[in-house]
Design an enzyme around this catalytic site. Structure first.
Site, PDB file in Angstrom:
ATOM      1  N   PRO A   9      12.368  -6.790   2.092  1.00  0.00           N
ATOM      2  CA  PRO A   9      12.062  -7.311   0.763  1.00  0.00           C
ATOM      3  C   PRO A   9      11.249  -8.602   0.780  1.00  0.00           C
ATOM      4  O   PRO A   9      11.457  -9.467   1.613  1.00  0.00           O
ATOM      5  CB  PRO A   9      13.429  -7.545   0.130  1.00  0.00           C
ATOM      6  CG  PRO A   9      14.393  -7.596   1.252  1.00  0.00           C
ATOM      7  CD  PRO A   9      13.814  -6.751   2.344  1.00  0.00           C
ATOM      8  N   ASN A  10      10.332  -8.640  -0.152  1.00  0.00           N
ATOM      9  CA  ASN A  10       9.473  -9.784  -0.447  1.00  0.00           C
ATOM     10  C   ASN A  10       8.409 -10.055   0.601  1.00  0.00           C
ATOM     11  O   ASN A  10       7.570 -10.936   0.407  1.00  0.00           O
ATOM     12  CB  ASN A  10      10.307 -11.043  -0.717  1.00  0.00           C
ATOM     13  CG  ASN A  10      11.232 -10.853  -1.887  1.00  0.00           C
ATOM     14  OD1 ASN A  10      10.799 -10.432  -2.958  1.00  0.00           O
ATOM     15  ND2 ASN A  10      12.505 -11.131  -1.697  1.00  0.00           N
ATOM     16  N   ARG A  17       3.628 -16.007  -1.116  1.00  0.00           N
ATOM     17  CA  ARG A  17       4.998 -16.512  -1.202  1.00  0.00           C
ATOM     18  C   ARG A  17       5.204 -17.708  -0.293  1.00  0.00           C
ATOM     19  O   ARG A  17       4.992 -17.621   0.911  1.00  0.00           O
ATOM     20  CB  ARG A  17       5.950 -15.393  -0.784  1.00  0.00           C
ATOM     21  CG  ARG A  17       7.383 -15.811  -0.663  1.00  0.00           C
ATOM     22  CD  ARG A  17       8.216 -14.711  -0.025  1.00  0.00           C
ATOM     23  NE  ARG A  17       9.600 -15.122   0.062  1.00  0.00           N
ATOM     24  CZ  ARG A  17      10.473 -14.587   0.884  1.00  0.00           C
ATOM     25  NH1 ARG A  17      10.118 -13.617   1.690  1.00  0.00           N
ATOM     26  NH2 ARG A  17      11.705 -15.024   0.916  1.00  0.00           N
ATOM     27  N   TYR A  22       5.871 -19.380   5.094  1.00  0.00           N
ATOM     28  CA  TYR A  22       5.405 -18.091   5.595  1.00  0.00           C
ATOM     29  C   TYR A  22       3.913 -18.030   5.903  1.00  0.00           C
ATOM     30  O   TYR A  22       3.430 -17.006   6.370  1.00  0.00           O
ATOM     31  CB  TYR A  22       5.764 -16.982   4.595  1.00  0.00           C
ATOM     32  CG  TYR A  22       7.247 -16.849   4.394  1.00  0.00           C
ATOM     33  CD1 TYR A  22       8.045 -16.252   5.358  1.00  0.00           C
ATOM     34  CD2 TYR A  22       7.863 -17.338   3.248  1.00  0.00           C
ATOM     35  CE1 TYR A  22       9.421 -16.135   5.188  1.00  0.00           C
ATOM     36  CE2 TYR A  22       9.230 -17.223   3.064  1.00  0.00           C
ATOM     37  CZ  TYR A  22      10.000 -16.624   4.033  1.00  0.00           C
ATOM     38  OH  TYR A  22      11.354 -16.506   3.864  1.00  0.00           O
ATOM     39  N   ASN A  71      11.741  -6.689  10.510  1.00  0.00           N
ATOM     40  CA  ASN A  71      12.002  -7.911   9.760  1.00  0.00           C
ATOM     41  C   ASN A  71      12.619  -7.455   8.449  1.00  0.00           C
ATOM     42  O   ASN A  71      11.923  -7.070   7.519  1.00  0.00           O
ATOM     43  CB  ASN A  71      10.719  -8.705   9.516  1.00  0.00           C
ATOM     44  CG  ASN A  71      10.990 -10.018   8.805  1.00  0.00           C
ATOM     45  OD1 ASN A  71      12.045 -10.215   8.216  1.00  0.00           O
ATOM     46  ND2 ASN A  71      10.021 -10.922   8.852  1.00  0.00           N
ATOM     47  N   ALA A  74      15.823 -10.752   3.663  1.00  0.00           N
ATOM     48  CA  ALA A  74      17.153 -11.162   3.215  1.00  0.00           C
ATOM     49  C   ALA A  74      18.237 -10.144   3.544  1.00  0.00           C
ATOM     50  O   ALA A  74      19.411 -10.510   3.669  1.00  0.00           O
ATOM     51  CB  ALA A  74      17.128 -11.442   1.714  1.00  0.00           C
ATOM     52  N   HIS A  77      20.935 -10.667   6.314  1.00  0.00           N
ATOM     53  CA  HIS A  77      22.147 -11.453   6.104  1.00  0.00           C
ATOM     54  C   HIS A  77      23.175 -10.743   5.237  1.00  0.00           C
ATOM     55  O   HIS A  77      24.252 -11.291   4.983  1.00  0.00           O
ATOM     56  CB  HIS A  77      21.772 -12.797   5.482  1.00  0.00           C
ATOM     57  CG  HIS A  77      20.523 -13.378   6.059  1.00  0.00           C
ATOM     58  ND1 HIS A  77      20.444 -13.816   7.371  1.00  0.00           N
ATOM     59  CD2 HIS A  77      19.279 -13.536   5.539  1.00  0.00           C
ATOM     60  CE1 HIS A  77      19.200 -14.236   7.613  1.00  0.00           C
ATOM     61  NE2 HIS A  77      18.487 -14.071   6.517  1.00  0.00           N
ATOM     62  N   ASP A  84      24.073  -0.640  10.897  1.00  0.00           N
ATOM     63  CA  ASP A  84      24.617   0.646  11.344  1.00  0.00           C
ATOM     64  C   ASP A  84      23.503   1.629  11.707  1.00  0.00           C
ATOM     65  O   ASP A  84      23.624   2.381  12.674  1.00  0.00           O
ATOM     66  CB  ASP A  84      25.514   1.255  10.261  1.00  0.00           C
ATOM     67  CG  ASP A  84      26.875   0.590  10.149  1.00  0.00           C
ATOM     68  OD1 ASP A  84      27.228  -0.213  11.045  1.00  0.00           O
ATOM     69  OD2 ASP A  84      27.583   0.875   9.162  1.00  0.00           O
ATOM     70  N   GLU A  95      14.490  -7.520  16.418  1.00  0.00           N
ATOM     71  CA  GLU A  95      14.640  -8.191  15.127  1.00  0.00           C
ATOM     72  C   GLU A  95      13.686  -9.384  15.100  1.00  0.00           C
ATOM     73  O   GLU A  95      13.675 -10.189  16.036  1.00  0.00           O
ATOM     74  CB  GLU A  95      16.086  -8.665  14.947  1.00  0.00           C
ATOM     75  CG  GLU A  95      16.341  -9.414  13.667  1.00  0.00           C
ATOM     76  CD  GLU A  95      17.758  -9.972  13.579  1.00  0.00           C
ATOM     77  OE1 GLU A  95      17.966 -10.851  12.725  1.00  0.00           O
ATOM     78  OE2 GLU A  95      18.651  -9.558  14.355  1.00  0.00           O
ATOM     79  N   HIS A  97      11.813 -12.584  12.695  1.00  0.00           N
ATOM     80  CA  HIS A  97      11.750 -13.424  11.492  1.00  0.00           C
ATOM     81  C   HIS A  97      10.585 -14.388  11.645  1.00  0.00           C
ATOM     82  O   HIS A  97      10.371 -14.939  12.730  1.00  0.00           O
ATOM     83  CB  HIS A  97      13.054 -14.185  11.278  1.00  0.00           C
ATOM     84  CG  HIS A  97      14.216 -13.269  11.093  1.00  0.00           C
ATOM     85  ND1 HIS A  97      14.447 -12.601   9.914  1.00  0.00           N
ATOM     86  CD2 HIS A  97      15.178 -12.874  11.955  1.00  0.00           C
ATOM     87  CE1 HIS A  97      15.515 -11.839  10.056  1.00  0.00           C
ATOM     88  NE2 HIS A  97      15.975 -11.975  11.291  1.00  0.00           N
ATOM     89  N   ILE A  98       9.858 -14.566  10.582  1.00  0.00           N
ATOM     90  CA  ILE A  98       8.699 -15.454  10.589  1.00  0.00           C
ATOM     91  C   ILE A  98       9.148 -16.904  10.694  1.00  0.00           C
ATOM     92  O   ILE A  98       8.596 -17.685  11.460  1.00  0.00           O
ATOM     93  CB  ILE A  98       7.852 -15.213   9.328  1.00  0.00           C
ATOM     94  CG1 ILE A  98       7.285 -13.783   9.344  1.00  0.00           C
ATOM     95  CG2 ILE A  98       6.739 -16.254   9.201  1.00  0.00           C
ATOM     96  CD1 ILE A  98       6.701 -13.324   8.027  1.00  0.00           C
ATOM     97  N   SER A  99      10.175 -17.256   9.928  1.00  0.00           N
ATOM     98  CA  SER A  99      10.682 -18.633   9.953  1.00  0.00           C
ATOM     99  C   SER A  99      11.858 -18.727  10.915  1.00  0.00           C
ATOM    100  O   SER A  99      12.433 -17.710  11.331  1.00  0.00           O
ATOM    101  CB  SER A  99      11.128 -19.054   8.549  1.00  0.00           C
ATOM    102  OG  SER A  99      12.252 -18.299   8.136  1.00  0.00           O
ATOM    103  N   ARG A 104      17.111 -23.144   8.160  1.00  0.00           N
ATOM    104  CA  ARG A 104      17.107 -22.935   6.716  1.00  0.00           C
ATOM    105  C   ARG A 104      18.536 -22.937   6.170  1.00  0.00           C
ATOM    106  O   ARG A 104      19.448 -23.415   6.841  1.00  0.00           O
ATOM    107  CB  ARG A 104      16.368 -21.633   6.414  1.00  0.00           C
ATOM    108  CG  ARG A 104      14.909 -21.714   6.926  1.00  0.00           C
ATOM    109  CD  ARG A 104      14.091 -20.534   6.589  1.00  0.00           C
ATOM    110  NE  ARG A 104      13.971 -20.413   5.124  1.00  0.00           N
ATOM    111  CZ  ARG A 104      13.563 -19.302   4.534  1.00  0.00           C
ATOM    112  NH1 ARG A 104      13.244 -18.240   5.248  1.00  0.00           N
ATOM    113  NH2 ARG A 104      13.473 -19.245   3.217  1.00  0.00           N
ATOM    114  N   ARG A 108      21.562 -17.982   5.914  1.00  0.00           N
ATOM    115  CA  ARG A 108      20.576 -17.302   6.757  1.00  0.00           C
ATOM    116  C   ARG A 108      20.933 -17.377   8.252  1.00  0.00           C
ATOM    117  O   ARG A 108      20.238 -16.828   9.087  1.00  0.00           O
ATOM    118  CB  ARG A 108      19.188 -17.878   6.527  1.00  0.00           C
ATOM    119  CG  ARG A 108      18.670 -17.653   5.121  1.00  0.00           C
ATOM    120  CD  ARG A 108      17.236 -18.103   4.983  1.00  0.00           C
ATOM    121  NE  ARG A 108      16.830 -18.220   3.608  1.00  0.00           N
ATOM    122  CZ  ARG A 108      16.369 -17.209   2.854  1.00  0.00           C
ATOM    123  NH1 ARG A 108      16.253 -16.016   3.382  1.00  0.00           N
ATOM    124  NH2 ARG A 108      16.029 -17.412   1.598  1.00  0.00           N
TER     125      ARG A 108
END
Length: 138
Positions: A9-10, A17, A22, A71, A74, A77, A84, A95, A97-99, A104, A108
């Site tokens: 998402p997003n 954004r 990001y 990625n 949200a 979390h 699963d 896995e 993540h950009i940040s 944060r 998170r």
């Protein structure tokens, strides 16, 4: 080698954004650069804001691809279901993540995915995806 990148998402809003977190590049532009850089790899890209669609793609790619870069945004979390799905497949998942999620908000800091991932890369901006691709050659 076939590798799928799945964004949650997003992440369709990259380039618009929160550029201070990001960056200002769209993922589509970055993906085109990855395809040029890794011409020996068949790269596929999927993005959805819908948790069930992400799970379906993980299941679709999870028995025939050489790797998945995920990625989940949200959902990292909150989603036991995505974790699963990762556990149920045979394709290794990185896995991403950009940040740096640990720099944060405290919510998170928890990932429902990491325990089912081959590895986790975070905090290197979009370069995190490139590092994830390279990890499949180690």
């Amino acid at each position: 080698m076939k590798i799928a990148i799945i964004n949650g998402p997003n992440l369709n809003l990259l380039g618009k954004r929160e550029p201070e977190v990001y960056g200002s590049q769209t993922f589509e532009d970055y993906f085109a650069m990855l395809q040029k850089k890794f011409m020996n790899v068949e790269l596929y890209y999927f993005q959805s804001n819908i948790e069930g669609e992400l799970i379906s793609k993980i299941q679709e790619y999870g028995f025939s691809y050489d790797g998945i870069i995920l990625n989940a945004g949200a959902y990292t979390h909150t989603s036991v279901g995505i974790g699963d799905a990762m556990k149920a497949i045979t394709t290794p998942v990185i896995e991403v993540h950009i940040s740096n999620t640990y720099a944060r908000e405290s919510f998170r800091h928890q990932s429902y995915l990491s325990g089912n991932a081959k590895g986790v890369i975070l905090g290197f901006g979009l370069k995190s995806y490139e590092l994830a691709i390279q990890s499949f050659f180690l």
